[in-house]
Motif scaffolding. Structure first.
Motif, short mmCIF file in Angstrom:
data_model
loop_
_atom_site.label_atom_id
_atom_site.label_comp_id
_atom_site.label_asym_id
_atom_site.label_seq_id
_atom_site.Cartn_x
_atom_site.Cartn_y
_atom_site.Cartn_z
N HIS A 52 -12.66 -8.20 -1.92
CA HIS A 52 -11.99 -9.56 -1.35
C HIS A 52 -12.38 -10.69 -2.30
N PRO B 161 -6.84 -14.31 12.55
CA PRO B 161 -7.87 -14.96 12.19
C PRO B 161 -7.44 -15.87 10.85
N PHE C 68 -9.05 -16.06 8.13
CA PHE C 68 -8.81 -15.06 6.85
C PHE C 68 -7.40 -14.49 6.63
N1 LIG Z 1 -9.43 -6.30 9.04
C1 LIG Z 1 -10.47 -6.63 8.12
N2 LIG Z 1 -10.66 -5.46 7.51
C2 LIG Z 1 -11.60 -5.34 6.61
N3 LIG Z 1 -12.45 -6.57 6.20
C3 LIG Z 1 -12.39 -7.53 7.06
C4 LIG Z 1 -11.24 -7.54 8.02
N4 LIG Z 1 -11.24 -8.82 8.39
C5 LIG Z 1 -12.18 -9.45 8.00
N5 LIG Z 1 -12.74 -8.58 6.98
C6 LIG Z 1 -14.00 -9.22 5.95
O1 LIG Z 1 -14.82 -9.53 6.87
C7 LIG Z 1 -15.27 -11.04 6.24
C8 LIG Z 1 -15.40 -11.90 7.56
O2 LIG Z 1 -14.50 -12.07 8.24
P1 LIG Z 1 -14.14 -13.33 8.86
O3 LIG Z 1 -12.88 -13.38 10.02
O4 LIG Z 1 -15.20 -14.34 9.30
O5 LIG Z 1 -13.36 -14.08 7.71
P2 LIG Z 1 -13.72 -15.26 6.76
O6 LIG Z 1 -13.23 -15.11 5.39
O7 LIG Z 1 -15.11 -15.64 6.68
O8 LIG Z 1 -13.07 -16.57 7.11
P3 LIG Z 1 -13.56 -17.77 7.90
O9 LIG Z 1 -13.61 -18.93 6.81
O10 LIG Z 1 -12.61 -17.97 9.27
O11 LIG Z 1 -15.04 -17.29 8.52
C9 LIG Z 1 -13.94 -11.43 5.70
O12 LIG Z 1 -14.16 -12.48 4.46
C10 LIG Z 1 -13.53 -9.96 5.06
O13 LIG Z 1 -14.27 -9.88 3.64
#
Ligand SMILES: Nc1ncnc2c1ncn2[C@@H]1O[C@H](COP(=O)(O)OP(=O)(O)OP(=O)(O)O)[C@@H](O)[C@H]1O
Ligand SMILES: [Mg+2]
Length: 299
Positions: free
Chosen positions: A159, A197, A199
């Motif tokens: 990512h 989310p 994300f």
């Molecule tokens: N469905 C998924 N499958 C695989 N990895 C995921 C999935 N959803 C999230 N991730 C991973 O987990 C991490 C943390 O998830 P989260 O929902 O906290 O998103 P975020 O990118 O940190 O956004 P936010 O700013 O909302 O915290 C993401 O950045 C991504 O790397």
């Protein structure tokens, strides 16, 4: 008077991580790390998610820390994800108390009790941390997901690489734009977040910002909202091709609501651009402020 483009530059910088925030996040990381290590056999831990990619918006909350557990904890991997989440929760409430700790689908949240002021400032402090228990699986990780009742695969490195590539291909303006739309998404005026989310906004931006940076923030944001509205109903797989689709977080009704709100934001953007064309700079700034919230400057 502040031009719209200068206002956007200021807005962008207000959504950037400051040294003091980084120091505070490191302190909290250390504090949580030291405590978790007394409760679980931890192989390593690191700050990850949008915080580590610089795509987190303000105020800084839900900063993800991955705790990669040692093989001696592998018995959890054979059990249902809720057993793992419960164990982390039980450990954390001992230190932080049940009013500060909350179970989530894939993590346990610790709230440090900091409230942003009317200008959305927190005196450079982070609001909360998400503790994510994980097991190494080759180059990937497996994390518990109580939403699906399964352990899911993820790879934050992939990512992060995708985000860097998109950022570089967009004259290094991509992450700033992602933080801005995530700031819009978090605006309390919506009640519940339009896109869940958040994300998903970053994942969509990997494909919805193309053709290169045109030089004007208002145009970029207008086009981005329009494309996001157009494609928010689509299925958006995990960009690393490992976990469940990122778009699984919304049912059809929620997707329709997201589309309506994204279209509305696009319309506001068009109005603001029109004001500038007619020489009404102040009116344009007011619309952008209303659209984004208190961190968008009027002067
Ligand atoms: N469905 C998924 N499958 C695989 N990895 C995921 C999935 N959803 C999230 N991730 C991973 O987990 C991490 C943390 O998830 P989260 O929902 O906290 O998103 P975020 O990118 O940190 O956004 P936010 O700013 O909302 O915290 C993401 O950045 C991504 O790397
Ligand atoms: Mg996160």
């Amino acid at each position: 008077m502040l031009t719209v483009n200068d206002a956007f530059r200021k807005f962008k910088s207000r959504l950037e991580l400051t040294d003091r925030e980084q120091t505070n996040a490191s302190q909290r990381h250390k504090e949580v790390r030291d405590y978790v290590a007394t409760k679980f056999a931890v192989d390593r831990d690191f700050l990850t998610g949008s915080y580590a990619r610089h795509t987190k918006t303000k105020p800084l909350k839900d900063i993800d820390i991955f705790f990669v557990l040692k093989t001696s904890e592998k018995h959890y991997r054979d059990k249902s994800p809720s057993v793992m989440i419960d164990a982390v929760y039980d450990a954390l409430i001992e230190k932080y108390g049940s009013s500060a700790v909350r179970k989530q689908g894939r993590s346990v949240n610790i709230d440090f009790g900091i409230k942003p002021n009317s200008e959305d400032k927190t005196d450079h402090r982070i609001l909360s941390i998400d503790v994510v228990p994980a097991f190494a699986a080759g180059d990937d990780f497996e994390i518990p997901c109580t939403d699906t009742g399964t352990w899911i695969k993820t790879n934050p490195k992939i990512h992060a690489e995708k985000a860097v590539k998109a950022h570089d291909a967009y004259s290094k303006e991509w992450k700033g734009l992602v933080r801005m739309v995530k700031y819009w998404n978090n605006h309390p005026k919506h009640g519940e977040k339009p896109v869940k989310p958040s994300f998903l906004l970053e994942v969509m931006a990997l494909e919805c910002l193309h053709g290169g940076w045109g030089g004007q923030f208002d145009r970029e944001v207008q086009a981005l909202f329009a494309t996001l509205a157009d494609r928010v109903g689509d299925v958006w797989p995990d960009p690393a091709g490992l976990g469940p689709a990122i778009s699984n977080g919304m049912d059809d009704a929620r997707k329709r609501r997201a589309q309506t709100l994204l279209l509305e934001a696009g319309r506001q953007a068009t109005m603001a651009i029109d004001h500038v064309r007619k020489g009404r700079n102040g009116d344009a700034l007011k619309i952008w402020r209303e659209l984004f919230g208190p961190r968008f400057p009027l002067s």
